[in-house]
Scaffold this active site. Structure first.
Site, PDB file in Angstrom:
ATOM      1  N   VAL A 182      10.265   8.146  -6.951  1.00 22.51           N
ATOM      2  CA  VAL A 182      11.049   7.001  -6.479  1.00 22.51           C
ATOM      3  C   VAL A 182      11.562   6.269  -7.718  1.00 22.51           C
ATOM      4  CG1 VAL A 182      11.053   4.849  -5.179  1.00 22.51           C
ATOM      5  CG2 VAL A 182       9.701   6.788  -4.355  1.00 22.51           C
ATOM      6  N   HIS A 224       7.422   1.360 -10.656  1.00 20.71           N
ATOM      7  CA  HIS A 224       6.277   0.914  -9.868  1.00 20.71           C
ATOM      8  C   HIS A 224       5.004   1.268 -10.593  1.00 20.71           C
ATOM      9  CE1 HIS A 224       7.789   4.836  -8.553  1.00 20.71           C
ATOM     10  NE2 HIS A 224       6.525   5.190  -8.377  1.00 20.71           N
ATOM     11  N   HIS A 246       1.284   2.132 -10.190  1.00 28.23           N
ATOM     12  CA  HIS A 246       0.265   2.571  -9.235  1.00 28.23           C
ATOM     13  C   HIS A 246      -1.050   1.893  -9.610  1.00 28.23           C
ATOM     14  CE1 HIS A 246       2.380   6.274  -7.610  1.00 28.23           C
ATOM     15  NE2 HIS A 246       3.021   6.158  -8.763  1.00 28.23           N
ATOM     16  N   ASN A 252       4.648   6.354 -13.757  1.00 28.81           N
ATOM     17  CA  ASN A 252       5.258   7.623 -14.132  1.00 28.81           C
ATOM     18  C   ASN A 252       6.715   7.392 -14.525  1.00 28.81           C
ATOM     19  OD1 ASN A 252       2.891   9.050 -13.372  1.00 28.81           O
ATOM     20  ND2 ASN A 252       3.538   8.997 -11.225  1.00 28.81           N
ATOM     21  N   ARG A 305       0.827  -1.202   0.000  1.00 25.23           N
ATOM     22  CA  ARG A 305       0.000   0.000   0.000  1.00 25.23           C
ATOM     23  C   ARG A 305       0.865   1.256   0.000  1.00 25.23           C
ATOM     24  NH1 ARG A 305      -4.939  -1.922   0.162  1.00 25.23           N
ATOM     25  NH2 ARG A 305      -5.285  -3.862   1.309  1.00 25.23           N
ATOM     26  N   ASP A 306       0.430   2.232  -0.808  1.00 32.80           N
ATOM     27  CA  ASP A 306       1.143   3.513  -0.864  1.00 32.80           C
ATOM     28  C   ASP A 306       1.036   4.209   0.490  1.00 32.80           C
ATOM     29  OD1 ASP A 306       1.997   5.522  -3.463  1.00 32.80           O
ATOM     30  OD2 ASP A 306       1.638   6.455  -1.520  1.00 32.80           O
ATOM     31  N   ILE A 307       2.120   4.825   0.918  1.00 34.81           N
ATOM     32  CA  ILE A 307       2.163   5.492   2.215  1.00 34.81           C
ATOM     33  C   ILE A 307       1.306   6.760   2.219  1.00 34.81           C
ATOM     34  CG2 ILE A 307       4.145   7.031   1.818  1.00 34.81           C
ATOM     35  CD1 ILE A 307       5.260   6.016   4.521  1.00 34.81           C
TER      36      ILE A 307
HETATM   37  P1  5GP Z   1       5.980   8.254  -7.984  1.00 33.02           P
HETATM   38  O1  5GP Z   1       5.788   9.689  -7.595  1.00 33.02           O
HETATM   39  O2  5GP Z   1       7.460   7.896  -8.078  1.00 33.02           O
HETATM   40  O3  5GP Z   1       5.219   7.841  -9.214  1.00 33.02           O
HETATM   41  O4  5GP Z   1       5.355   7.383  -6.828  1.00 33.02           O
HETATM   42  C1  5GP Z   1       6.048   7.114  -5.649  1.00 33.02           C
HETATM   43  C2  5GP Z   1       5.026   6.699  -4.632  1.00 33.02           C
HETATM   44  O5  5GP Z   1       5.702   6.074  -3.568  1.00 33.02           O
HETATM   45  C3  5GP Z   1       4.224   7.854  -4.052  1.00 33.02           C
HETATM   46  O6  5GP Z   1       2.835   7.642  -4.299  1.00 33.02           O
HETATM   47  C4  5GP Z   1       4.584   7.827  -2.577  1.00 33.02           C
HETATM   48  O7  5GP Z   1       3.483   8.146  -1.742  1.00 33.02           O
HETATM   49  C5  5GP Z   1       5.043   6.404  -2.383  1.00 33.02           C
HETATM   50  N1  5GP Z   1       6.027   6.223  -1.330  1.00 33.02           N
HETATM   51  C6  5GP Z   1       7.139   6.973  -1.116  1.00 33.02           C
HETATM   52  N2  5GP Z   1       7.838   6.493  -0.075  1.00 33.02           N
HETATM   53  C7  5GP Z   1       7.148   5.417   0.381  1.00 33.02           C
HETATM   54  C8  5GP Z   1       7.394   4.511   1.456  1.00 33.02           C
HETATM   55  O8  5GP Z   1       8.389   4.574   2.191  1.00 33.02           O
HETATM   56  N3  5GP Z   1       6.480   3.521   1.633  1.00 33.02           N
HETATM   57  C9  5GP Z   1       5.373   3.394   0.831  1.00 33.02           C
HETATM   58  N4  5GP Z   1       4.527   2.389   1.096  1.00 33.02           N
HETATM   59  N5  5GP Z   1       5.123   4.244  -0.197  1.00 33.02           N
HETATM   60  C10 5GP Z   1       6.004   5.235  -0.414  1.00 33.02           C
END
Ligand code: 5GP
Length: 115
Positions: free
Chosen positions: A97, A101, A103, A88, A30-32
């Site tokens: 990140v 990944h 979403h 993304n 799950r996303d944080i």
């Molecule tokens: P991006 O912006 O790279 O497409 O998505 C990165 C996602 O990783 C974001 O939705 C963010 O909330 C999530 N995220 C960042 N750090 C962590 C973490 O430590 N744990 C979890 N579960 N999600 C994270």
């Protein structure tokens, strides 16, 4: 290639996450900072920084992210209503990140085009 990316640390169990799916090639949690009632991130166990770094030898791994997404959508109860599966690539698209990944978002209406 080993990596110390945040998501590699989740794969290794060095950083906690609420796991919802695991296979030989993929892990989902799950996303944080969830952006929908269901917001799960599906990642490959292998470190791949961005879509731009995917190679033909990664095709089975990347495909397995979608198999995972389908199973997660079913288990989360969002498969029939519909959900979004989006990745993304680089900062301009919102990637923060650098370990690819998918979403998986659902449980509310989704707008198009995305912002
Ligand atoms: P991006 O912006 O790279 O497409 O998505 C990165 C996602 O990783 C974001 O939705 C963010 O909330 C999530 N995220 C960042 N750090 C962590 C973490 O430590 N744990 C979890 N579960 N999600 C994270």
């Amino acid at each position: 290639m080993p990596s110390d990316s945040l998501f590699c640390k989740i794969v290794a169990g060095e950083i906690p996450a609420e796991l919802v799916y695991e296979s030989d090639t993929a892990v989902a949690f799950r996303d944080i900072n969830p952006q929908a009632p269901t917001h799960v991130l599906v990642i490959p166990r292998k470190h791949i920084s961005t879509i731009n770094d995917v190679t033909p030898s990664d095709e089975a791994i990347v495909g397995s992210l979608y198999t995972a997404a389908k199973e997660i959508a079913a288990s989360e109860g969002i498969a029939d209503d519909g959900y979004r599966a989006v990745m993304n690539c680089n900062e301009g698209a919102g990637q923060s990140v650098f370990h690819i990944h998918l979403h998986v978002l659902g449980g509310r209406p989704m707008n198009w085009p995305p912002g």
